[in-house]
Design a protein around this motif. Structure first.
Motif, PDB file in Angstrom:
ATOM      1  N   GLY A 175      16.836  63.628  55.123  1.00 58.57           N
ATOM      2  CA  GLY A 175      17.840  64.269  55.604  1.00 58.57           C
ATOM      3  C   GLY A 175      18.708  63.487  56.693  1.00 58.57           C
ATOM      4  O   GLY A 175      19.903  64.166  57.067  1.00 58.57           O
ATOM      5  N   SER A 176      18.288  62.638  57.340  1.00 56.70           N
ATOM      6  CA  SER A 176      18.992  61.704  58.311  1.00 56.70           C
ATOM      7  C   SER A 176      20.364  60.984  57.766  1.00 56.70           C
ATOM      8  O   SER A 176      20.220  60.640  56.577  1.00 56.70           O
ATOM      9  N   VAL A 177      21.043  60.542  58.546  1.00 55.55           N
ATOM     10  CA  VAL A 177      22.250  59.927  58.160  1.00 55.55           C
ATOM     11  C   VAL A 177      22.311  58.724  58.620  1.00 55.55           C
ATOM     12  O   VAL A 177      22.111  58.787  60.200  1.00 55.55           O
ATOM     13  N   ILE A 178      22.225  57.461  58.038  1.00 52.25           N
ATOM     14  CA  ILE A 178      22.141  56.120  58.725  1.00 52.25           C
ATOM     15  C   ILE A 178      23.334  55.207  58.369  1.00 52.25           C
ATOM     16  O   ILE A 178      23.794  55.242  57.272  1.00 52.25           O
ATOM     17  N   ILE A 179      23.632  54.563  59.204  1.00 54.45           N
ATOM     18  CA  ILE A 179      24.647  53.384  59.136  1.00 54.45           C
ATOM     19  C   ILE A 179      24.211  52.114  59.071  1.00 54.45           C
ATOM     20  O   ILE A 179      23.204  51.880  59.822  1.00 54.45           O
ATOM     21  N   GLU A 180      24.486  51.381  58.163  1.00 59.35           N
ATOM     22  CA  GLU A 180      23.960  50.221  58.081  1.00 59.35           C
ATOM     23  C   GLU A 180      24.963  49.101  57.933  1.00 59.35           C
ATOM     24  O   GLU A 180      25.936  49.350  57.115  1.00 59.35           O
ATOM     25  N   ALA A 181      25.304  48.144  58.751  1.00 61.02           N
ATOM     26  CA  ALA A 181      26.293  47.166  58.747  1.00 61.02           C
ATOM     27  C   ALA A 181      25.961  45.857  58.519  1.00 61.02           C
ATOM     28  O   ALA A 181      25.055  45.452  59.252  1.00 61.02           O
ATOM     29  N   GLY A 182      26.242  45.130  57.688  1.00 60.92           N
ATOM     30  CA  GLY A 182      25.847  43.986  57.113  1.00 60.92           C
ATOM     31  C   GLY A 182      24.596  44.423  56.187  1.00 60.92           C
ATOM     32  O   GLY A 182      23.522  44.143  56.343  1.00 60.92           O
ATOM     33  N   ALA A 183      25.161  44.773  54.816  1.00 56.80           N
ATOM     34  CA  ALA A 183      24.126  45.207  54.005  1.00 56.80           C
ATOM     35  C   ALA A 183      23.481  43.871  53.323  1.00 56.80           C
ATOM     36  O   ALA A 183      22.412  43.922  53.106  1.00 56.80           O
ATOM     37  N   ALA A 276      26.282  60.054  61.706  1.00 60.10           N
ATOM     38  CA  ALA A 276      25.226  59.434  61.690  1.00 60.10           C
ATOM     39  C   ALA A 276      24.233  59.544  62.895  1.00 60.10           C
ATOM     40  O   ALA A 276      24.828  59.908  64.073  1.00 60.10           O
ATOM     41  N   SER A 277      23.040  59.511  62.639  1.00 57.20           N
ATOM     42  CA  SER A 277      22.139  59.755  63.959  1.00 57.20           C
ATOM     43  C   SER A 277      21.299  58.482  63.922  1.00 57.20           C
ATOM     44  O   SER A 277      20.458  58.365  65.068  1.00 57.20           O
ATOM     45  N   ALA A 278      21.516  57.417  63.134  1.00 58.89           N
ATOM     46  CA  ALA A 278      20.990  56.284  63.345  1.00 58.89           C
ATOM     47  C   ALA A 278      21.731  54.877  62.887  1.00 58.89           C
ATOM     48  O   ALA A 278      22.653  55.164  61.820  1.00 58.89           O
ATOM     49  N   ILE A 279      21.626  53.872  63.260  1.00 55.28           N
ATOM     50  CA  ILE A 279      22.564  52.816  63.240  1.00 55.28           C
ATOM     51  C   ILE A 279      21.771  51.774  63.191  1.00 55.28           C
ATOM     52  O   ILE A 279      20.832  51.281  63.948  1.00 55.28           O
ATOM     53  N   LEU A 320      29.631  59.342  64.893  1.00 57.91           N
ATOM     54  CA  LEU A 320      28.133  59.763  65.601  1.00 57.91           C
ATOM     55  C   LEU A 320      27.881  61.312  65.325  1.00 57.91           C
ATOM     56  O   LEU A 320      28.951  62.054  65.426  1.00 57.91           O
ATOM     57  N   HIS A 321      26.649  61.605  65.280  1.00 57.28           N
ATOM     58  CA  HIS A 321      26.367  63.130  65.036  1.00 57.28           C
ATOM     59  C   HIS A 321      26.580  63.405  66.449  1.00 57.28           C
ATOM     60  O   HIS A 321      26.217  63.213  67.455  1.00 57.28           O
ATOM     61  N   PRO A 322      27.204  64.819  66.392  1.00 52.17           N
ATOM     62  CA  PRO A 322      27.709  65.383  67.846  1.00 52.17           C
ATOM     63  C   PRO A 322      26.634  65.762  68.644  1.00 52.17           C
ATOM     64  O   PRO A 322      26.688  65.740  69.800  1.00 52.17           O
ATOM     65  N   SER A 323      25.254  66.353  67.974  1.00 49.98           N
ATOM     66  CA  SER A 323      24.466  66.883  68.874  1.00 49.98           C
ATOM     67  C   SER A 323      23.198  66.063  68.934  1.00 49.98           C
ATOM     68  O   SER A 323      22.382  66.394  69.657  1.00 49.98           O
ATOM     69  N   LEU A 324      22.790  65.341  67.938  1.00 53.93           N
ATOM     70  CA  LEU A 324      21.457  64.623  68.134  1.00 53.93           C
ATOM     71  C   LEU A 324      21.607  63.138  68.983  1.00 53.93           C
ATOM     72  O   LEU A 324      22.842  62.805  68.975  1.00 53.93           O
ATOM     73  N   PHE A 498      21.551  56.622  72.382  1.00 55.57           N
ATOM     74  CA  PHE A 498      22.716  57.351  72.969  1.00 55.57           C
ATOM     75  C   PHE A 498      22.417  58.775  72.798  1.00 55.57           C
ATOM     76  O   PHE A 498      22.245  59.376  71.949  1.00 55.57           O
ATOM     77  N   PRO A 499      22.179  59.417  74.138  1.00 49.20           N
ATOM     78  CA  PRO A 499      21.601  60.833  73.990  1.00 49.20           C
ATOM     79  C   PRO A 499      23.094  61.533  73.792  1.00 49.20           C
ATOM     80  O   PRO A 499      24.182  61.212  73.651  1.00 49.20           O
ATOM     81  N   ARG A 500      22.854  62.807  73.458  1.00 48.15           N
ATOM     82  CA  ARG A 500      23.750  63.821  73.379  1.00 48.15           C
ATOM     83  C   ARG A 500      24.877  63.886  74.250  1.00 48.15           C
ATOM     84  O   ARG A 500      24.331  63.798  75.626  1.00 48.15           O
ATOM     85  N   GLU A 501      25.886  63.989  74.295  1.00 47.47           N
ATOM     86  CA  GLU A 501      27.008  63.840  75.332  1.00 47.47           C
ATOM     87  C   GLU A 501      26.645  65.555  76.144  1.00 47.47           C
ATOM     88  O   GLU A 501      26.374  66.373  75.495  1.00 47.47           O
ATOM     89  N   TRP A 502      26.876  65.391  77.353  1.00 50.89           N
ATOM     90  CA  TRP A 502      26.277  66.389  78.184  1.00 50.89           C
ATOM     91  C   TRP A 502      27.308  66.566  79.432  1.00 50.89           C
ATOM     92  O   TRP A 502      27.213  65.583  80.427  1.00 50.89           O
ATOM     93  N   SER A 503      28.221  67.447  79.221  1.00 52.12           N
ATOM     94  CA  SER A 503      29.308  67.605  80.440  1.00 52.12           C
ATOM     95  C   SER A 503      28.811  68.428  81.563  1.00 52.12           C
ATOM     96  O   SER A 503      27.576  68.948  81.465  1.00 52.12           O
ATOM     97  N   ASP A 504      29.409  68.586  82.489  1.00 57.60           N
ATOM     98  CA  ASP A 504      29.119  69.579  83.499  1.00 57.60           C
ATOM     99  C   ASP A 504      29.160  70.941  83.122  1.00 57.60           C
ATOM    100  O   ASP A 504      28.246  71.904  83.520  1.00 57.60           O
ATOM    101  N   GLU A 505      30.110  70.933  82.261  1.00 58.77           N
ATOM    102  CA  GLU A 505      30.171  72.579  81.738  1.00 58.77           C
ATOM    103  C   GLU A 505      28.890  73.009  81.015  1.00 58.77           C
ATOM    104  O   GLU A 505      28.330  74.008  81.239  1.00 58.77           O
TER     105      GLU A 505
END
Lengths: 579, 579
Positions: A175-183, A276-279, A320-324, A498-505
């Motif tokens: 179920g993960s989405v992964i990016i591979e660059a330089g196949a 993607a959650s993995a690169i 990038l995956h917004p929450s993972l 890279f953790p999920r974005e986390w704002s003051d709000e």
């Protein structure tokens, strides 16, 4: 490659890598295991396809015999397949059609023996294939490991120990989405596809008319099947890999794009966000690609020369995956690349940066036989196994030398005597007697010695004759050692998160829901006092109350307040039943 | 699952000392992190993973509880910037709460230019640190913040600090930071973290000292992957399902957890915020399975409908664990909310994890749980009291489950076998290898190499040849010479892999000075094959040598496809046309 001659028919419906079924099937990839670490990938073709001149239909030739595909199709995986008698000699020549026939007439007997049914060239004949007396292969369902060991190398390959560790650290799961660059050669691509696979995308399957079911259908909105987004900037490699992906039935799972990600980034136009959650970056300069992997990006201006206005609002990066949390790995052979990558990672705010290298080796085991009983045999150490054996052999050699010298001495003596005898011939008879005695003595000595000291030739012969009765597979000492050729260094692996974005709000909201510091202060204690600041915490408390507790609570209130609260109590009951 | 920290889940806390502590985040409780202090659970619930929190001064607002502050990435790397070309930081885009303490390690920053300083003038003496232990303790007691000012003071009172080289200074700072900084990073508990934690911090013996990289490689070599429903034209048709993995797991369930993670059945679908659920798919999947198993079990009598969900077993992606005691030890699964003794029906492992004992596998009739409990007519059951009726149904349910697991396991056809056990491997393989389908992989872990060497010797070429030439009586296996049938596994190989971590800091990059020794960890792999019927002879050996050997050819040369080139020695085929 056999892939060239694949008929332009429909691509394989499912991937033999992911759902191989129980038997090999036509138009699908299988791996022929020739020998340890020697595999041949073959796309099995039905007899009707172009056969390259073989009357048996498509044939794969190996050093261990020829294998018509009809003998390979529809076999249970793992089967041992015998080689077949295939005439590989005549068909390769120019103008085979004519000359081959001529030649065949000239050597009818041989031809008949090899292929008894040559005359019927059509379909039916192809099943009558004679099994060869020797030679076999095993037919295996393809796995990324087998593919890695047999794929056509276009670039340096990411080997099994590396990619398994990388995928483990990248948390690539179904179920993960992964990016591979330089196949590159596609080794990692296949392994990644296996790791993230959790069903074929519905579209392609429906096209093929296969019965689908809930697991294969991303019917749930927003839920995406596991997927590999692969990028390759070398056009030829990209084309080659694309055709492999198609042949291997991975089309819905791997999406290959021809692009230099360092300059153009990862966003694929006209397609949904990647999320993607993995690169995995196997690039010469991975640090150049990192600028495209920030949480927020400025939307690209249509005019490339114009700088993005600083006022343009930052938008979430669709790559990038917004929450993972995003896990990244870069794969670089040189330490300079590593230091540069890590410094860029730090400046972009990646966390948990670590670097490792893997060393993997295979270990051989063997029986090591040492001893004089091995003399003359191949590949063994024929020195003495122990001191006793050495002493015995030395004694034997010593004895033989002594015997030789004795013989020499005796011969000399004889000759002397002969000379003496000749001189003393006149003296009369007694000499003959002495000579006779000497000879007698010689004979006995020779016989005894012969018995004791065998010649080398006869010793070797007796060793050889004893061989078949020996169980060599359990003799000697069982030893192990690394394979002769080691991969000392593959690459350095850099990992970061890279953790999920986390704002003051966000933080304020979380504080409100779960009770931040203020709430804790208000509570004053740790465990006591059910009152919590914020609705979420309160809800939670309520949930944890058991039915019985609720009933009790309701009763308590009822007792305290009389009739009015009865309604309340009932309400609670209803609620609890709802739960 | 991996997005936000949920209440009542296990999380990993990485402390400044790099030690990991796994705790359950129970709302409204306080969590202690040893000498680094304690914090209030609600302060991390609902926040993202991988963030670093700093324990704040407890004096300012609340007397009982100290607050937490999120440390931004730029702050974490503040002391690493020297020596690096300062790149424009994009970490502001991160949007995390900016720190307000503003404490910087100025001493480090100033030292950038003093590169050539050496340690020749430094006198090794503990008197360089002017603060005594008692003073530091006293400071600690009165210091209430994150500990940064304490570290600053300790550094300041070191009289020879200006003599230190940049390297030594960095090391000194790091050492003091690890000791006194009161911060922690929250990590999600998944298999990689769990493996790492138990190996380094908890009880390595519990998981047979299984290293992370070894575990990752095992998964790949086993070809572990999620199986999606697909039409299988050549399927077994036996209804035993696909994607079935057989485990012998003495690592307290680590292998089972890792397998479950890789086939996508480890984590419970549970949402903090209902919108983001990663496992909806799994839910759908299990629903599909339900229908499959339901139709399968309809024929069974006396099955009250309400039992269905808990007793039905999954059909796809299942793990079967064979255990030596009456109950399996899968204690590590508790970190994934699964209690084997009392499974919650909603957890996917409840349906996807099947366990049976060796007795149940080999002699099910001897196991009481396998014998069918007495059945009663419906009217009798209806006349019983509810307790007895419940008991009756529970017994039947248990029996049905065990019977179905045992029968299904004995039917074989598994897709892979993974073993980590202290038992004699020959006996384990003797009973399990026949349960595999052709092409399935066998993967065995051992902390030491010797047991694996022994096993691979049982599958050596020489032994296989001897077995084929003179097979033992059918049914007499295992014999002394052949503890295992050497024809069932192909290409037995032993692998080992080791991960070497590096320290990458500007100008101070090198492999870590110390690491974990003890067991290296070895993996045995082989492929299950189906030998062809009758005698089979290999190709690829020189005929000449066979003649030379005279009295019976060497065992290994009959069957082995030897290393010698065959080329033209063979009458037919050029042996080079590998497609």
């Amino acid at each position: 490659m056999a892939t060239d001659s694949l008929p332009p028919s429909a691509p394989p419906r499912t991937s033999p890598f992911l759902t191989p079924g129980s038997h090999s099937s036509a138009s699908s990839l299988s791996i022929l295991h020739l020998r340890r670490d020697q595999h041949t990938p073959v796309i099995l073709q039905p007899s009707s396809s172009p056969s390259d001149g073989y009357i048996e239909g498509p044939v794969t030739n190996t050093r261990f015999g020829s294998f018509p595909h009809s003998t390979l199709i529809n076999q249970p995986w793992g089967s041992q397949i015998r080689a077949s008698e295939v005439d590989t000699g005549s068909r390769g020549r120019k103008g085979w059609e004519g000359k081959g026939k001529k030649r065949k007439r000239g050597s009818d007997e041989i031809a008949d023996e090899v292929r008894p049914e040559t005359e019927e060239e059509v379909e039916g004949t192809r099943k009558a294939i004679k099994t060869s007396a020797t030679g076999f292969v095993h037919i295996l369902s393809p796995t990324p490991e087998l593919w890695t060991s047999s794929l056509p190398h276009r670039t340096q390959v990411v080997y099994t120990p590396d990619y398994s560790y990388i995928l483990h650290r990248l948390r690539a799961r179904p179920g993960s989405v992964i990016i591979e660059a330089g196949a590159g050669s596609g080794s990692f691509t296949h392994a990644a596809a296996r790791a993230v696979f959790d069903g074929y995308p519905a579209l392609s399957i429906q096209d093929e008319g296969i019965q689908t079911n809930a697991s294969a259908e991303p019917a749930l909105p927003g839920k995406q099947n596991g997927k590999v987004y692969s990028f390759e900037f070398h056009e030829q490699r990209c084309t080659a890999l694309q055709s492999e992906i198609k042949d291997h039935g991975l089309e819905g799972i791997v999406e290959l794009t021809h692009r230099d990600v360092c300059t153009e980034g990862f966003t694929i136009s006209n397609s949904p966000p990647i999320h993607a959650s993995a690169i995995f970056l196997d690039l010469p300069a991975p640090w150049l690609a990192l600028k495209h992997l920030t949480r927020r990006i400025r939307r690209k201006s249509l005019d490339p020369s114009a700088n993005p206005e600083p006022t343009t609002p930052l938008t979430p990066n669709p790559v990038l995956h917004p929450s993972l949390p995003i896990h990244i790995c870069t794969f670089s052979p040189c330490i300079e690349q590593v230091t540069r990558t890590i410094s860029t990672l730090r400046s972009h705010g990646w966390l948990d940066i670590s670097m490792v290298e893997l060393s993997a080796k295979k270990i051989e085991t063997r029986r090591e036989r040492v001893g004089l009983q091995e003399e003359g045999l191949r590949g063994v150490n024929a020195s003495a196994a122990n001191v006793e054996e050495a002493v015995e052999r030395l004694r034997e050699v010593e004895g033989r030398t002594r015997w030789f010298h004795e013989m020499e001495a005796r011969k000399e003596k004889e000759q002397e005597q002969e000379r003496d005898g000749a001189e003393a011939k006149k003296d009369g008879e007694p000499d003959d007697m002495v000579k006779g005695e000497m000879e007698k003595e010689n004979d006995t000595v020779n016989g005894k010695e012969k018995e004791k000291y065998t010649s080398k030739a006869s010793r070797l012969a007796s060793i050889a004759s004893r061989l078949p009765t020996r169980k060599l597979y359990k003799e000697g000492r069982l030893v192990h050692r690394p394979e002769p050729e080691l991969k000392m260094h593959t690459s350095y692996l850099v990992f970061a998160i890279f953790p999920r974005e986390w704002s003051d709000e966000d933080e304020k909201e979380a504080e409100r829901v779960w009770g931040g510091r203020e709430a804790a202060d208000r509570r004053g204690g740790v465990e006591e006092g059910g009152e919590l600041g914020g609705s979420g915490g309160g809800r939670k408390e309520e949930k944890r109350m058991s039915k019985r507790q609720r009933r009790k609570e309701a009763k308590r209130r009822k007792d305290a307040d009389g009739g009015k609260v009865e309604v309340d109590g009932e309400k609670t009951d209803v609620e609890s039943r709802g739960n | 699952m991996r997005d936000l920290i949920r209440p009542d889940t296990f999380v990993g806390l990485r402390l400044p000392s790099d030690a990991i502590q796994v705790v359950r985040v129970v709302p409204n409780t306080s969590i202690s992190i040893g000498k680094y202090g304690s914090f209030y659970a609600n302060h991390i619930i609902g926040r993202p993973y991988h963030l670093t929190f700093e324990v704040l001064d407890k004096s300012d607002t609340s007397p009982a509880q100290s607050g937490l502050r999120i440390v931004s990435a730029s702050e974490l790397y503040a002391d690493l910037r020297d020596g690096e070309a300062s790149t424009p930081s994009e970490s502001n885009d991160l949007g995390v709460a900016e720190g307000n303490s503003g404490v910087e390690y100025e001493l480090v920053g100033e030292d950038g230019e003093v590169v050539l300083r050496t340690n020749r003038a430094i006198i090794d003496d503990s008197s360089t640190q002017t603060m005594t232990m008692a003073q530091i303790e006293a400071l600690k007691a009165e210091c209430t913040g994150s500990g940064r000012d304490l570290i600053q003071k300790i550094l300041g009172s070191h009289i020879a600090l200006d003599q230190k080289t940049a390297f030594a200074l960095a090391k000194y700072t790091l050492r003091k930071t690890k000791k006194y900084l009161r911060s922690f990073t929250v990590l999600p508990v998944d298999v990689p973290l769990l493996a790492h934690w138990i190996l380094t911090d908890k009880e390595p013996i519990k998981i047979m000292e299984l290293r992370e990289e070894t575990l990752a490689l095992m998964g790949s070599l086993l070809n572990l992957h999620c199986t999606a429903i697909h039409s299988e034209p050549n399927g077994h048709g036996s209804g035993i399902g696909s994607g079935r993995w057989l485990l012998i797991d003495e690592t307290s369930g680590l292998l089972a957890a890792s397998t479950a993670e890789k086939i996508g059945v480890l984590n419970q679908p549970k949402a903090l915020v209902p919108s983001i659920v990663n496992d909806e798919h799994e839910q759908a999947n299990s629903d599909a399975d339900d229908t499959a198993t339901a139709s399968h079990s309809i024929a069974q009598p006396f099955k009250p409908p309400r039992i269905h969900s808990s007793s039905s077993l999954a059909y796809l992606n299942t793990i079967t664990v064979i255990h030596a005691n009456s109950q399996p030890n899968l204690s590590l699964l508790k970190y994934f909310e699964f209690d084997h003794a009392n499974p919650s029906p909603s957890h996917p492992l409840c349906r996807h994890l099947k366990t049976l004992s060796w007795l149940q596998l080999l002699a099910p009739e001897d196991d009481l749980a396998y014998t069918e409990p007495d059945t009663f007519p419906n009217e009798t059951i209806q006349s019983w009291k509810s307790g007895r009726r419940g008991n009756y149904y529970r017994k039947r349910r248990r029996w049905e489950r065990i019977k179905s697991i045992v029968d299904e396991t004995r039917a074989g056809g598994f897709d892979g076998l993974m073993i980590a056990t202290g038992m004699d491997l020959a006996t384990v393989l003797h009973h399990t290898v026949p349960l595999l389908r052709g092409g399935a992989q066998v993967v065995i872990y051992s902390p030491t190499v010797e047991p694996l060497v022994e096993i691979s010797d049982y599958y050596s070429l020489g032994r296989r040849t001897a077995f084929i030439t003179d097979p033992p009586e059918p049914g007499s296996m295992p014999t002394e010479d052949f503890p295992l049938d050497p024809t069932l596994l192909l290409a037995a190989t032993i692998h080992t892999v080791k991960c070497r971590p590096w320290q990458v800091l500007p100008g101070r990059t090198h492999p870590l000075m110390t690491g974990r020794g003890s067991s290296e960890g070895y993996i045995f792999t082989a492929t299950r094959v189906l030998p062809a019927e009758g005698k089979i002879e290999a190709r690829g050996n020189f005929k000449r040598r066979r003649v030379n050997d005279g009295n019976g050819s060497r065992g290994s040369e009959i069957v082995e496809q030897t290393l010698e080139p065959i080329g033209r020695e063979l009458g037919e085929g050029d042996g080079t046309n590998i497609s």
